[in-house]
Design an enzyme around this catalytic site. Structure first.
Site, PDB file in Angstrom:
ATOM      1  N   SER A  94      -2.567  -2.279  -2.553  1.00  0.00           N
ATOM      2  CA  SER A  94      -2.717  -3.547  -1.833  1.00  0.00           C
ATOM      3  C   SER A  94      -2.576  -3.378  -0.327  1.00  0.00           C
ATOM      4  CB  SER A  94      -1.698  -4.566  -2.342  1.00  0.00           C
ATOM      5  OG  SER A  94      -0.375  -4.112  -2.123  1.00  0.00           O
ATOM      6  N   ASP A 105       5.857  -3.492  -1.589  1.00  0.00           N
ATOM      7  CA  ASP A 105       6.041  -2.064  -1.346  1.00  0.00           C
ATOM      8  C   ASP A 105       4.729  -1.449  -0.848  1.00  0.00           C
ATOM      9  OD1 ASP A 105       4.488  -2.078  -3.586  1.00  0.00           O
ATOM     10  OD2 ASP A 105       5.801  -0.856  -4.818  1.00  0.00           O
ATOM     11  N   ASP A 107       2.199   1.834  -1.446  1.00  0.00           N
ATOM     12  CA  ASP A 107       1.802   3.007  -2.226  1.00  0.00           C
ATOM     13  C   ASP A 107       1.236   4.035  -1.254  1.00  0.00           C
ATOM     14  OD1 ASP A 107       2.357   1.912  -4.850  1.00  0.00           O
ATOM     15  OD2 ASP A 107       0.612   0.628  -4.548  1.00  0.00           O
ATOM     16  N   ASP A 159       6.465   4.106  -2.584  1.00  0.00           N
ATOM     17  CA  ASP A 159       6.224   5.007  -3.710  1.00  0.00           C
ATOM     18  C   ASP A 159       5.327   6.124  -3.194  1.00  0.00           C
ATOM     19  OD1 ASP A 159       7.659   3.247  -5.236  1.00  0.00           O
ATOM     20  OD2 ASP A 159       5.953   2.521  -6.412  1.00  0.00           O
ATOM     21  N   LYS A 223      -5.485 -13.043  -6.595  1.00  0.00           N
ATOM     22  CA  LYS A 223      -4.233 -12.425  -7.031  1.00  0.00           C
ATOM     23  C   LYS A 223      -3.116 -13.463  -7.144  1.00  0.00           C
ATOM     24  CE  LYS A 223      -2.852  -8.430  -5.507  1.00  0.00           C
ATOM     25  NZ  LYS A 223      -2.476  -7.289  -4.659  1.00  0.00           N
ATOM     26  N   TYR A 232      -1.099 -11.595 -14.588  1.00  0.00           N
ATOM     27  CA  TYR A 232      -1.124 -10.454 -13.656  1.00  0.00           C
ATOM     28  C   TYR A 232      -0.110  -9.418 -14.153  1.00  0.00           C
ATOM     29  CZ  TYR A 232      -1.369  -7.992  -9.128  1.00  0.00           C
ATOM     30  OH  TYR A 232      -1.560  -7.059  -8.133  1.00  0.00           O
TER      31      TYR A 232
END
Length: 595
Positions: A94, A105, A107, A159, A223, A232
């Site tokens: 995202s 968060d 990625d 992450d 979303k 979702y």
């Protein structure tokens, strides 16, 4: 454009567009109203937060380069090579798509040259992170399907995956490296290919949409809608972020000049009528002759059973929705149709955008529910335990779907804390709720539905998995309990389970009360009739003890069923005489329709 060696496109996607119409003034107005409607939900980050993320990613990128240089020096690379060894942190998901929400968060992927091993990443780099003052909540998951290091860097959750590239002639990673080229995958191990896949898919999606800004605003809205409507979750058999992104991207390809308000409406129009399991593709799959497994139902028999295939555009192409089940596809199809109805009303000026984001009343939708309870004795064990249990809930849904009497098993993605009245105060408890729809029977025979095997095979799977990975500890339990809608108040706050009462006119209420009084008078009259010799059985609802007090959890259960409009309720049998029955039904027939 010839970026990545591709030829210029005459149109976007695998087909021509449905409409090339440009937006009207009213479309821009509706788009502005859409932006205003989703803003209160925290879908946009402020300038300060965005700059903070950029600063953190800059620090992490420098940190990675510093670590790679240190490892290169320890492996006796010449000083000139160490100075230019490089290394880079890429983002995906995202954040890379530009649709992340407040507090989300990041990625990220650490790309290193060939002489840096995965063992170096999970040993020396992990230790280097541990010594950094701004790094908190550090943990490594080396044996995951996609190995990852998780941490908070100055308050931002990250992450971080790892991949090393083997086919770079120079032993360095340049800052301008493009990961979209398929040749980068040559000779890589499967874990590196999986780690690279997130970045490659994200970059390909952005490349394949006509207008990135229209795509981003539309995706933010979709979303938010999916989360508000409870659909979702890739883990539970619905769609995850990348799948929603690909559906929105396909809509943008079909309407390349449309603005967000129009695209949201067209999204529901297209996918409410989509004939699954026809796949959604953003581009024609390409064979790069690297002999990697790709989604292809012509070659792979297992791919033919995928119910709602949405295929990633980067090689090796995969189905991002392999977790979708019969129930979750049915639920999502209903939501697409409902979304089309609502957006029709919005674009006709009959409703506001806020109506699209109203949550469903899940706890009023079904007559029967299964409450899945996961407990542990410590908070740390509980967090670990619920992660495993949640990842296996779709196994239970699959078991229930295979039951001949069950037509739908609807899991609510939201988990709830356990109520103190049903559990030990020292326990840490989470609950999930699965709504059950039963098949309507044609005959009037009473049937007991035994769910013991469905439940037991699920719990056995969870306990076996926990034991195999040495997770299972004392106090970790999982239970499944059948409850009726009227019993949900024992588990949930009142505001979640109370039905919204409709306001009626006073005269109507008085009339109903008068009719009800007549109805009870008729029952009194019935009870005074002398019973003849031949009784007739009539089934009526009767509250059981379990409806008065919270039912005790049990791993299996039998549900009494009768083939009538009162299907699948617990029923008791009462005897009326012939005369009583005729009189009872006479009054019921006359009065109930009026009430």
């Amino acid at each position: 454009s010839t970026l990545g060696g591709q030829q210029p496109r005459k149109h976007y996607g695998i087909t021509s567009s449905i409409s090339l119409a440009f937006p009207r003034e009213i479309d821009h107005i509706y788009t502005q109203k859409l932006t205003e409607a989703i803003e209160p939900f925290g879908v946009f980050e402020g300038e300060d937060e965005l700059n903070h993320r950029l600063a953190v990613l800059g620090k992490l990128n420098s940190f990675v380069k510093e670590w790679i240089a240190e490892i290169s020096e320890s492996k006796n690379l010449p000083p000139s090579a160490v100075a230019n060894v490089g290394g880079k942190v890429f983002t995906f998901g995202s954040y890379r798509l530009g649709v992340h929400t407040k507090g989300a968060d990041i990625d990220a992927l650490c790309v290193a040259p060939r002489h840096i091993e995965r063992t170096d990443f999970f040993s020396s780099f992990f230790e280097k992170l541990k010594r950094h003052d701004e790094i908190k909540d550090l943990r490594a998951v080396e044996d995951a399907f996609v190995p990852v290091i998780k941490f908070k860097f100055d308050g931002i959750e990250i992450d971080l995956l790892f991949a090393r590239l083997l086919n770079i002639a120079l032993q360095s990673i340049p800052d301008n490296l493009d990961l979209r080229g398929d040749s980068l995958l040559r000779n890589l191990d499967i874990r590196c290919i999986r780690s690279l896949n997130g970045c490659r898919v994200t970059d390909e999606i952005l490349y394949l949409v006509p207008n990135k800004e229209n795509f981003r605003l539309t995706l933010r809205a979709i979303k938010l809608w999916a989360k508000r409507r409870g659909i979702y979750s890739n883990m539970l058999g619905f769609l995850g972020g990348v799948s929603w992104a690909m559906l929105v991207a396909r809509t943008c390809q079909l309407y390349p000049n449309a603005v967000a308000a129009t695209l949201v409406h067209k999204f529901f129009l297209v996918f409410s009528k989509w004939e699954w399991p026809n796949p959604v593709l953003l581009k024609q799959p390409e064979d790069s002759n690297l002999n990697l497994p790709v989604w292809d139902p012509r070659v792979n028999p297992s791919d033919r059973y995928h119910l709602m295939p949405i295929i990633t555009p980067a090689y090796p192409q995969q189905n991002s929705t392999y977790n979708v089940s019969t129930s979750t596809r049915t639920i999502m199809s209903e939501e697409f149709k409902n979304g089309l109805t609502v957006t029709d009303e919005i674009l006709q000026g009959k409703a506001d955008w806020s109506k699209l984001f109203e949550p469903p009343n899940f706890f009023q939708k079904y007559k029967h529910y299964i409450v899945l309870t996961a407990s542990a004795s410590t908070e740390e064990n509980h967090l670990e335990w619920i992660g495993l249990v949640e990842s296996k809930i779709r196994v239970l849904v699959g078991n229930l779907e295979r039951n001949e009497y069950i037509t739908l098993a609807h899991v609510n993605p939201q988990s709830f804390p356990g109520s103190k009245e049903n559990h030990n105060e020292n326990e840490f408890v989470s609950m999930w709720f699965i709504g059950i729809s039963f098949k309507k029977l044609d005959n009037s025979d009473c049937v007991n539905i035994d769910l013991t095997y469905d439940i037991q095979s699920f719990t056995d799977t969870v306990y076996r998995q926990a034991s195999n990975i040495n997770m299972l500890k004392d106090g970790m339990t999982i239970e499944a309990t059948h409850v009726k809608k009227k019993q949900l108040h024992h588990y949930l706050p009142p505001e979640l389970v109370q039905r919204k009462k409709k306001v009626k006119k006073k005269k109507k209420q008085c009339f109903n009360l008068f009719l009800c009084e007549l109805f009870f008078i008729s029952l009194f009259f019935v009870s005074s009739i002398t019973p003849p010799n031949h009784p007739v059985l009539v089934f009526i609802d009767s509250p059981t003890a379990s409806e008065v007090s919270p039912p005790k959890p049990e791993q299996g259960m039998s549900i009494p069923v009768i083939g009538s409009s009162k299907c699948y309720h617990g029923l008791t049998c009462s005897c009326f005489s012939i005369g009583e029955t005729h009189t009872f039904f006479f009054f019921a027939f006359i009065l109930i329709p009026l009430i």
